[in-house]
Design an enzyme around this catalytic site. Sequence first.
Site, PDB file in Angstrom:
ATOM      1  N   LYS A  83       0.895  -1.184  -0.008  1.00 32.59           N
ATOM      2  CA  LYS A  83      -0.019   0.090  -0.070  1.00 32.59           C
ATOM      3  C   LYS A  83       0.933   1.217  -0.088  1.00 32.59           C
ATOM      4  CE  LYS A  83      -1.546   3.102   2.121  1.00 32.59           C
ATOM      5  NZ  LYS A  83      -1.110   4.385   1.828  1.00 32.59           N
ATOM      6  N   GLY A  92       4.938   4.213   9.880  1.00 34.88           N
ATOM      7  CA  GLY A  92       4.605   5.399   9.751  1.00 34.88           C
ATOM      8  C   GLY A  92       4.372   6.032  11.071  1.00 34.88           C
ATOM      9  N   SER A  93       3.302   6.945  11.361  1.00 35.73           N
ATOM     10  CA  SER A  93       3.241   7.816  12.589  1.00 35.73           C
ATOM     11  C   SER A  93       2.561   7.041  13.562  1.00 35.73           C
ATOM     12  CB  SER A  93       2.355   9.135  12.133  1.00 35.73           C
ATOM     13  OG  SER A  93       1.149   8.652  11.975  1.00 35.73           O
ATOM     14  N   GLY A 110      -0.407   4.314  13.541  1.00 35.56           N
ATOM     15  CA  GLY A 110      -0.155   2.943  14.057  1.00 35.56           C
ATOM     16  C   GLY A 110      -1.148   2.396  15.196  1.00 35.56           C
ATOM     17  N   GLU A 114       6.354   0.309  12.806  1.00 35.93           N
ATOM     18  CA  GLU A 114       7.428   1.034  13.164  1.00 35.93           C
ATOM     19  C   GLU A 114       7.053   2.453  13.159  1.00 35.93           C
ATOM     20  OE1 GLU A 114      10.657   0.110  13.210  1.00 35.93           O
ATOM     21  OE2 GLU A 114      10.725  -2.190  12.691  1.00 35.93           O
ATOM     22  N   CYS A 139      12.847   8.657  10.690  1.00 33.33           N
ATOM     23  CA  CYS A 139      12.352   8.388  12.071  1.00 33.33           C
ATOM     24  C   CYS A 139      13.561   8.225  13.196  1.00 33.33           C
ATOM     25  CB  CYS A 139      11.694   6.949  11.984  1.00 33.33           C
ATOM     26  SG  CYS A 139      12.689   5.810  11.306  1.00 33.33           S
ATOM     27  N   GLU A 147       7.665  14.398  18.450  1.00 29.50           N
ATOM     28  CA  GLU A 147       8.593  14.187  17.286  1.00 29.50           C
ATOM     29  C   GLU A 147       8.146  15.342  16.328  1.00 29.50           C
ATOM     30  OE1 GLU A 147       7.281  11.132  14.206  1.00 29.50           O
ATOM     31  OE2 GLU A 147       9.376  10.455  14.370  1.00 29.50           O
TER      32      GLU A 147
END
Length: 487
Positions: free
Chosen positions: A184, A236-237, A241, A258, A292, A391
């Site tokens: 995706k 992703g974020s 997640g 992750e 990241c 972040e």
Amino acid sequence: MSAFTVDLPDEFLNCFYIDGHWVPAASARRVSLVSPVSEEEVLSLLLASGAEVEHAVAAARAAFDTGPWPRMTAPERAAYLRRFADEVRGRLTLLARLWTAQVGAPVRFAQGLIHAGEDRFDHFTELLGGYAFGERRPTRRGHARVVREPVGVAALIAPWNATFNIFAHKVPAAPAAGCTVILKSPVESPLDALVIAEAAAAAGLPPGVLNVVTAGARESAELVASAGVDKISFTGSVPTGLRIAEAAARRMARTTLELGGKSAAILLDDADLSTALCALTPFTMPFSGQICFAQTRILAPLHRTAEVEEAYVSAVRRLWVGDPWDTATDMGPVLDARQYDRVLGYIEAGRAEGARLLIGGGRSPGFDRGYYIEPTVFTQAAPEMTIAREEIFGPVVTVQGYRDVDEAVRLANDTDFGLSGSVFGADVERAFEVALRVKAGHLAVNGFEISAGVPFGGRKLSGQGREGGPEGLESFLETKAVFMPTP
Ligand code: NAD
């Protein structure tokens, strides 16, 4: 619309890759790629509808339930993966160019780092050669055969910032395990997965083993919720997640997550500053801080804080901010207007909450277009300040002083994240002991490396599970035990 700087085959613009074919998209929905340099639309690409997502899941499901792939021996799958890795290798230059064209990664950065993705394809191909998918263990009655089986259909979801390299952690691992997959793509960098599909087709992967769609949040959520998907491997974020974890938990679908980071670099009192900063600086705000594991919090002993600030600021001053296509450029723009406003908002919060700005703090001078933000460093950033906690995903770094090593470790761990971190010091074993006290999945002493054979992943809100190495393969395997009556 101004021109896209990379030539593309027609299929990339008008099709998805499903069940071994380039399938013209039924939906007319398209997404605009906007250049972070010119702020102009450069390309428009397809977005999948729910029906196309379902088609991709059905193809992967059929390939897993009745196709040859999970039933092949490991050497048979390895032969396919070797050809696949070679086909990907032949497209690395294109993939690096797409990294720059889609999201503005500086060309030198992209050309250097793209090989980490190549290594991941090679690694899983080699690992497959020697991996024990089964073993025997003695029992009172006889023995048990412990078998590692593919988990099933895996949805592989990547973010925009390093799309190929992130897919390269997932794509070879899942089919190596015997899974079939749906890639995706993120809407901001939809092309990388289509290049991977082209490589898979050229390598002759059986139909349905690898399928590719680009989808927005709603259709991506449908993919995650689909009963036909056994495993979601997501990068992703944190907010996305968490949503995926909740949706997957309802049917106990397997997940690897992750997510984001707020990693600390601890400079010990005996660190040699010039060698430490030489290794550290490029990893504090790589790709404008949009990586990241960026080491965004520098922790320095209080008696050396002034010295660290001066040396780090002078290293940051030397970073060349420019057009990402220029090979001299260290730092280009951030992704888009949203990211630009978000990062400037964090800088404003840093000022308002009382951190002291050492360098940067606004739009990069000399650019009348493009999402350029100055490399920015704050000091006196107290642990409770927004810029020390959240972040930022932009070129913003804080320097914090600590009294002793216990306080350094406390500060490093005083975060909801637990992805990465680093320790710099003259005594590497002492630095290792400090690294053991940091609650993160991925630590480095006196320098940084990316290695396909070493697990990568986070603790706390940075996620769960590991990618890379045998751990990455095992994240696509289920363990079954069969008790046998004979010794
Ligand atoms: P994001 O969470 O917005 O999007 C990531 C992917 O999820 C995209 O493909 C997006 O289309 C998709 N998505 C969005 N909503 C979804 C939903 N409801 N269900 C399923 N999929 C959905 O993240 P982003 O802004 O693209 O990426 C930046 C984030 O990624 C940062 O937080 C960064 O730290 C993190 N990241 C982590 C790693 C790692 O290895 N830990 C690596 C790179 C980036």
